[in-house]
Design an enzyme around this catalytic site. Structure first.
Site, PDB file in Angstrom:
ATOM      1  NE  ARG A 104      47.627 -54.353  10.450  1.00 54.32           N
ATOM      2  CZ  ARG A 104      48.628 -55.229  10.398  1.00 54.32           C
ATOM      3  NH1 ARG A 104      49.353 -55.363   9.301  1.00 54.32           N
ATOM      4  NH2 ARG A 104      48.918 -55.965  11.442  1.00 54.32           N
ATOM      5  CG  HIS A 131      50.376 -54.874  16.448  1.00 53.70           C
ATOM      6  ND1 HIS A 131      49.103 -55.404  16.257  1.00 53.70           N
ATOM      7  CD2 HIS A 131      51.178 -55.501  15.536  1.00 53.70           C
ATOM      8  CE1 HIS A 131      49.150 -56.291  15.273  1.00 53.70           C
ATOM      9  NE2 HIS A 131      50.385 -56.372  14.828  1.00 53.70           N
ATOM     10  CD  GLN A 134      52.705 -59.636  16.831  1.00 50.74           C
ATOM     11  OE1 GLN A 134      52.216 -59.604  15.718  1.00 50.74           O
ATOM     12  NE2 GLN A 134      53.304 -60.725  17.301  1.00 50.74           N
ATOM     13  CG  ASP A 226      58.427 -54.605  14.568  1.00 49.20           C
ATOM     14  OD1 ASP A 226      58.409 -55.256  13.502  1.00 49.20           O
ATOM     15  OD2 ASP A 226      57.549 -53.757  14.851  1.00 49.20           O
ATOM     16  CB  CYS A 266      55.609 -58.689  15.658  1.00 49.21           C
ATOM     17  SG  CYS A 266      56.184 -57.307  14.674  1.00 49.21           S
ATOM     18  NE  ARG A 294      48.511 -61.239  15.958  1.00 50.50           N
ATOM     19  CZ  ARG A 294      48.658 -60.350  14.976  1.00 50.50           C
ATOM     20  NH1 ARG A 294      49.808 -60.206  14.388  1.00 50.50           N
ATOM     21  NH2 ARG A 294      47.658 -59.559  14.614  1.00 50.50           N
TER      22      ARG A 294
HETATM   23  N1  NVA Z   1      55.871 -52.143  13.622  1.00 48.94           N
HETATM   24  C1  NVA Z   1      55.433 -52.822  12.423  1.00 48.94           C
HETATM   25  C2  NVA Z   1      54.604 -54.001  12.793  1.00 48.94           C
HETATM   26  C3  NVA Z   1      54.107 -54.804  11.633  1.00 48.94           C
HETATM   27  C4  NVA Z   1      53.225 -55.932  12.024  1.00 48.94           C
HETATM   28  C5  NVA Z   1      54.634 -51.855  11.562  1.00 48.94           C
HETATM   29  O1  NVA Z   1      53.841 -51.075  12.105  1.00 48.94           O
HETATM   30  O2  NVA Z   1      54.820 -51.870  10.353  1.00 48.94           O
HETATM   31  N1   CP Z   2      52.632 -59.169  12.904  1.00 50.04           N
HETATM   32  C1   CP Z   2      51.655 -58.741  12.096  1.00 50.04           C
HETATM   33  O1   CP Z   2      50.730 -58.022  12.506  1.00 50.04           O
HETATM   34  O2   CP Z   2      51.772 -59.158  10.810  1.00 50.04           O
HETATM   35  P1   CP Z   2      50.949 -58.639   9.550  1.00 50.04           P
HETATM   36  O3   CP Z   2      51.385 -57.238   9.273  1.00 50.04           O
HETATM   37  O4   CP Z   2      51.327 -59.602   8.460  1.00 50.04           O
HETATM   38  O5   CP Z   2      49.489 -58.703   9.883  1.00 50.04           O
END
Ligand code: NVA
Ligand code: CP
Length: 308
Positions: A104, A131, A134, A226, A266, A294
């Site tokens: 990540r 992502h 997801q 989101d 998400c 997930r």
């Molecule tokens: N769009 C959000 C998704 C979190 C799982 C982010 O990147 O923070």
């Molecule tokens: N939706 C998702 O990826 O959640 P986290 O940021 O908690 O991993």
């Protein structure tokens, strides 16, 4: 699967997506019945996190454990990456120790470079651009709830972010109709939309880029939202709140979609911003089933990439 890595849904064929879903269904059943499914005995997954996570971290870690393997949580803060070691050298080193890497990160190029220089499978656990795990889980959840994907209408309301980008590919590959309602300066990535539109011509999917949420949710089977400020955009929160306020998924907006619409997010949610408590805890919401999936979908991905 013919790929070494899972970096983007655009790399997958519809057949491979189905393969993931078929295995997901089997693994989910076994898990619910508490039956062993030790398909990754003695396999190790390194998980690099440059950003926080609840779902991704726990679902990958628990998933590896269910499969008989082991997952190592590696905060980028504690790795030599923080002191300037390159992604290339990190990839080449980790490839000597473990069987797969989940990352990540901010810069999508990090994911590409890990995969390029590593000799083991790399899974994108979120980048600023995409992502994929997801959205694969979201697609699986919709299939569970509605029995199919083709021709269903999804309305994505809010920020044209990494999740929205992966949704363009997800809908394009599975023949769905996706209407994205995003403010003009926060539309999904242009390159992604272009590529997804090309894919849509093959599958019969439709991708509509809009600005008006009410227009997007008309006849929708799924409403998706989101956060307005993704990780990395913390400095823009106040400005974004004022731009995105008309994009809130509230009871009024939900009432404009189909009667049996499902609402997805998400997570993590900022309740009272992009989604109201009433909608999130209401009868249309499937957000925690979505979060659960997930685990099951990623286990299938892990088995397909890391298994024999
Ligand atoms: N769009 C959000 C998704 C979190 C799982 C982010 O990147 O923070
Ligand atoms: N939706 C998702 O990826 O959640 P986290 O940021 O908690 O991993």
């Amino acid at each position: 699967m013919k790929h070494k890595d899972l970096i983007s849904i655009v790399d997958l064929t519809p057949k491979e997506i189905n393969q993931i879903f078929k295995l997901t269904k089997k693994l989910k059943k076994l898990h619910k019945k508490r039956k062993d499914h030790l398909l990754l005995l003695d396999k190790t997954l390194a998980m690099i996190f440059q950003k926080p996570s609840t779902r991704t971290r726990v679902s990958f870690e628990a998933g590896m454990y269910h499969l008989g393997g082991y997952a190592l949580f590696l905060s980028a803060q504690d790795l030599q990456l923080r002191r300037g070691e390159t992604i290339k050298d990190t990839a080449m080193t980790l490839s000597r120790y473990v069987d797969g890497i989940m990352i990540r990160t901010y810069d999508h190029q990090d994911v590409e470079d890990l995969a390029k220089y590593g000799t083991i499978p790399v899974i994108n656990g979120l980048s600023d651009l995409l992502h994929p795990c997801q959205v694969l889980s979201d697609l699986y959840t919709i299939k569970e709830k509605k029995g199919r994907l083709k021709k269903l209408k999804v309305a994505y309301v809010g920020d044209g972010n990494n999740v929205a980008n992966s949704w363009c590919y997800g809908a394009a590959k599975t023949g769905m109709e996706l209407s994205l309602a995003c403010p003009s300066r926060h539309q999904p990535n242009e390159e992604v939309v272009k590529r997804a539109s090309g894919e849509a011509m093959i599958s019969g999917a439709k991708i509509n880029i809009l600005e008006n949420p009410s227009e997007a949710v008309k006849d929708a089977d799924v409403i998706y939202t989101d956060v307005w400020s993704s990780m990395g955009k913390e400095g823009e929160e106040a400005e974004r709140r004022s731009i995105f306020y008309p994009y809130q998924v509230n009871e009024e907006l939900v009432s404009k979609a189909k009667k049996d619409v499902i609402v997805m997010h998400c997570l993590p949610a900022h309740r009272g911003e992009e989604i109201t408590d009433g909608v999130m805890d209401g009868p249309h919401s499937v957000v925690f089933d979505q979060a659960e999936n997930r685990l099951h979908v990623q286990k299938a991905i892990l088995v397909l990439l890391l298994g024999k």
